[in-house]
Design an enzyme around this catalytic site. Sequence first.
Site, PDB file in Angstrom:
ATOM      1  N   TYR A 109       0.944  -1.085  -0.393  1.00 31.79           N
ATOM      2  CA  TYR A 109      -0.386   0.366  -0.362  1.00 31.79           C
ATOM      3  C   TYR A 109       1.161   1.202   0.061  1.00 31.79           C
ATOM      4  O   TYR A 109       0.432   2.323  -0.970  1.00 31.79           O
ATOM      5  CB  TYR A 109      -1.340  -0.122   1.224  1.00 31.79           C
ATOM      6  CG  TYR A 109      -1.959   1.411   0.856  1.00 31.79           C
ATOM      7  CD1 TYR A 109      -3.016   1.056   0.186  1.00 31.79           C
ATOM      8  CD2 TYR A 109      -2.118   2.496   1.856  1.00 31.79           C
ATOM      9  CE1 TYR A 109      -4.190   2.237   0.832  1.00 31.79           C
ATOM     10  CE2 TYR A 109      -2.536   3.641   2.200  1.00 31.79           C
ATOM     11  CZ  TYR A 109      -3.956   2.919   0.904  1.00 31.79           C
ATOM     12  OH  TYR A 109      -4.377   4.468   1.187  1.00 31.79           O
TER      13      TYR A 109
ATOM     14  N   LYS B  47       1.100   3.815  -3.705  1.00 38.97           N
ATOM     15  CA  LYS B  47       0.806   5.399  -2.869  1.00 38.97           C
ATOM     16  C   LYS B  47       2.350   6.727  -3.439  1.00 38.97           C
ATOM     17  O   LYS B  47       2.036   7.632  -4.372  1.00 38.97           O
ATOM     18  CB  LYS B  47       0.790   5.917  -1.966  1.00 38.97           C
ATOM     19  CG  LYS B  47      -1.241   5.012  -2.094  1.00 38.97           C
ATOM     20  CD  LYS B  47      -1.861   5.428  -2.516  1.00 38.97           C
ATOM     21  CE  LYS B  47      -3.169   4.883  -2.500  1.00 38.97           C
ATOM     22  NZ  LYS B  47      -3.996   5.427  -3.125  1.00 38.97           N
TER      23      LYS B  47
HETATM   24  P1  NAP Z   1     -13.191   2.550   0.068  1.00 38.17           P
HETATM   25  O1  NAP Z   1     -14.482   2.977   0.825  1.00 38.17           O
HETATM   26  O2  NAP Z   1     -13.099   1.276   0.369  1.00 38.17           O
HETATM   27  O3  NAP Z   1     -13.612   3.022  -1.501  1.00 38.17           O
HETATM   28  C1  NAP Z   1     -12.943   2.702  -2.584  1.00 38.17           C
HETATM   29  C2  NAP Z   1     -13.336   2.518  -3.496  1.00 38.17           C
HETATM   30  O4  NAP Z   1     -12.501   1.947  -5.236  1.00 38.17           O
HETATM   31  C3  NAP Z   1     -14.428   1.596  -3.910  1.00 38.17           C
HETATM   32  O5  NAP Z   1     -15.249   2.505  -4.932  1.00 38.17           O
HETATM   33  C4  NAP Z   1     -14.211  -0.085  -4.744  1.00 38.17           C
HETATM   34  O6  NAP Z   1     -14.843  -0.426  -5.204  1.00 38.17           O
HETATM   35  C5  NAP Z   1     -13.271   1.345  -5.615  1.00 38.17           C
HETATM   36  N1  NAP Z   1     -11.936   0.179  -6.582  1.00 38.17           N
HETATM   37  C6  NAP Z   1     -11.079  -0.648  -5.874  1.00 38.17           C
HETATM   38  N2  NAP Z   1     -10.595  -1.302  -6.646  1.00 38.17           N
HETATM   39  C7  NAP Z   1     -11.356  -0.785  -7.776  1.00 38.17           C
HETATM   40  C8  NAP Z   1     -11.059  -1.197  -9.512  1.00 38.17           C
HETATM   41  N3  NAP Z   1      -9.619  -2.581  -9.317  1.00 38.17           N
HETATM   42  N4  NAP Z   1     -12.005  -0.634 -10.104  1.00 38.17           N
HETATM   43  C9  NAP Z   1     -12.584  -0.046  -9.840  1.00 38.17           C
HETATM   44  N5  NAP Z   1     -12.648   0.333  -8.794  1.00 38.17           N
HETATM   45  C10 NAP Z   1     -12.000   0.480  -7.886  1.00 38.17           C
HETATM   46  O7  NAP Z   1     -11.446   3.751   0.055  1.00 38.17           O
HETATM   47  P2  NAP Z   1     -11.735   4.923   0.065  1.00 38.17           P
HETATM   48  O8  NAP Z   1     -11.340   5.270   2.007  1.00 38.17           O
HETATM   49  O9  NAP Z   1     -12.894   6.261   0.069  1.00 38.17           O
HETATM   50  O10 NAP Z   1     -11.014   5.272  -0.631  1.00 38.17           O
HETATM   51  C11 NAP Z   1     -10.713   6.410  -1.508  1.00 38.17           C
HETATM   52  C12 NAP Z   1      -9.130   6.433  -2.122  1.00 38.17           C
HETATM   53  O11 NAP Z   1      -8.853   7.601  -0.752  1.00 38.17           O
HETATM   54  C13 NAP Z   1      -8.014   5.681  -2.248  1.00 38.17           C
HETATM   55  O12 NAP Z   1      -7.447   6.430  -2.721  1.00 38.17           O
HETATM   56  C14 NAP Z   1      -8.063   4.916  -0.628  1.00 38.17           C
HETATM   57  O13 NAP Z   1      -6.297   4.734  -0.696  1.00 38.17           O
HETATM   58  C15 NAP Z   1      -7.509   6.871  -0.365  1.00 38.17           C
HETATM   59  N6  NAP Z   1      -6.966   7.226   1.168  1.00 38.17           N
HETATM   60  C16 NAP Z   1      -7.850   6.501   2.183  1.00 38.17           C
HETATM   61  C17 NAP Z   1      -7.691   7.258   3.649  1.00 38.17           C
HETATM   62  C18 NAP Z   1      -9.041   6.892   4.548  1.00 38.17           C
HETATM   63  O14 NAP Z   1      -8.295   6.484   5.401  1.00 38.17           O
HETATM   64  N7  NAP Z   1     -10.093   6.231   4.044  1.00 38.17           N
HETATM   65  C19 NAP Z   1      -6.251   7.880   3.687  1.00 38.17           C
HETATM   66  C20 NAP Z   1      -5.428   7.942   2.916  1.00 38.17           C
HETATM   67  C21 NAP Z   1      -5.520   8.100   1.027  1.00 38.17           C
HETATM   68  P3  NAP Z   1     -15.955  -1.120  -5.074  1.00 38.17           P
HETATM   69  O15 NAP Z   1     -17.214  -0.579  -4.036  1.00 38.17           O
HETATM   70  O16 NAP Z   1     -16.750  -2.278  -6.083  1.00 38.17           O
HETATM   71  O17 NAP Z   1     -14.782  -2.150  -4.237  1.00 38.17           O
END
Ligand code: NAP
Length: 242
Positions: free
Chosen positions: A166, A170
Amino acid sequence: MTTQDRITLITGANKGIGLEAARQLGKAGHRVLLGARDAGRAKAAADTLRAEGVNVRVVRIDLDDPSSIAAAAADVTAQEGRLDVLVNNAAIVDPADGPAGTADLAAVRRIFDTNFFGSVAVTQAFLPLLEKSTAGRIINVSSGLGSIALNADPTWEYAAVKLLGYNGSKAALNLFTVILAAELKDKGILVHAVNPGYTATDLNGHSGHQTLAEGAQEIVRLARLDGGPTGTFTSKDGTDPW
Ligand code: NAP
């Protein structure tokens, strides 16, 4: 171009930070192309946003499937003719990810395939459409965990989270941001990396301490901005170290 006229594609927008960014940008007047890999989840999310008054259309896109990326770009070319903002938001974690000395390499490859190679492939596919915009912008959703400087700081609050797949994916996305920003500077397309901050979503079993609105805040700010610097790495609290 005013922010109201912008056409914005967000990958992984059926839930979490991506859905919240879609909601806020839609309410700010953007035409939202809701990128999602699953038709049912995409429709449910789009129906919710439409009921809230958002101008939204589903674009099926799976970062792990090159043919779906090509089909999505062809769809947006035919239906919209251009793209103003691309938000590379979709990403995964993997339970077999782990420390550099022992992480399961198949898991590391899976994570890189989606988070890094998938985001690069989407960007390359949509670049011709971004070049047709007068205000093209690419927002790569990164993480503080992608900062090499923060990973090197033993006093950082997340110093214990050292996931090869991960964090590495990034960090690679951050480098992509820097070198793509330099490449596109003369074309007027701005490229950013954003750290949303630790946000309660499915990605972390809802352990994050920020709300979805806080997590989407910096993505939304940049997507609505007129001009500004390129090649940046920021969170809602300011500049992050590479
Ligand atoms: P999340 O709720 O798990 O959402 C992830 C999204 O990505 C879901 O819509 C998922 O679709 C989609 N996805 C995963 N694999 C995919 C693929 N192969 N093709 C198309 N869509 C795909 O996560 P989140 O926390 O909102 O994360 C959003 C972004 O923020 C990510 O880049 C993550 O690394 C970043 N981020 C998050 C945090 C945090 O604390 N949450 C912190 C730093 C960075 P499905 O529903 O179909 O699985």
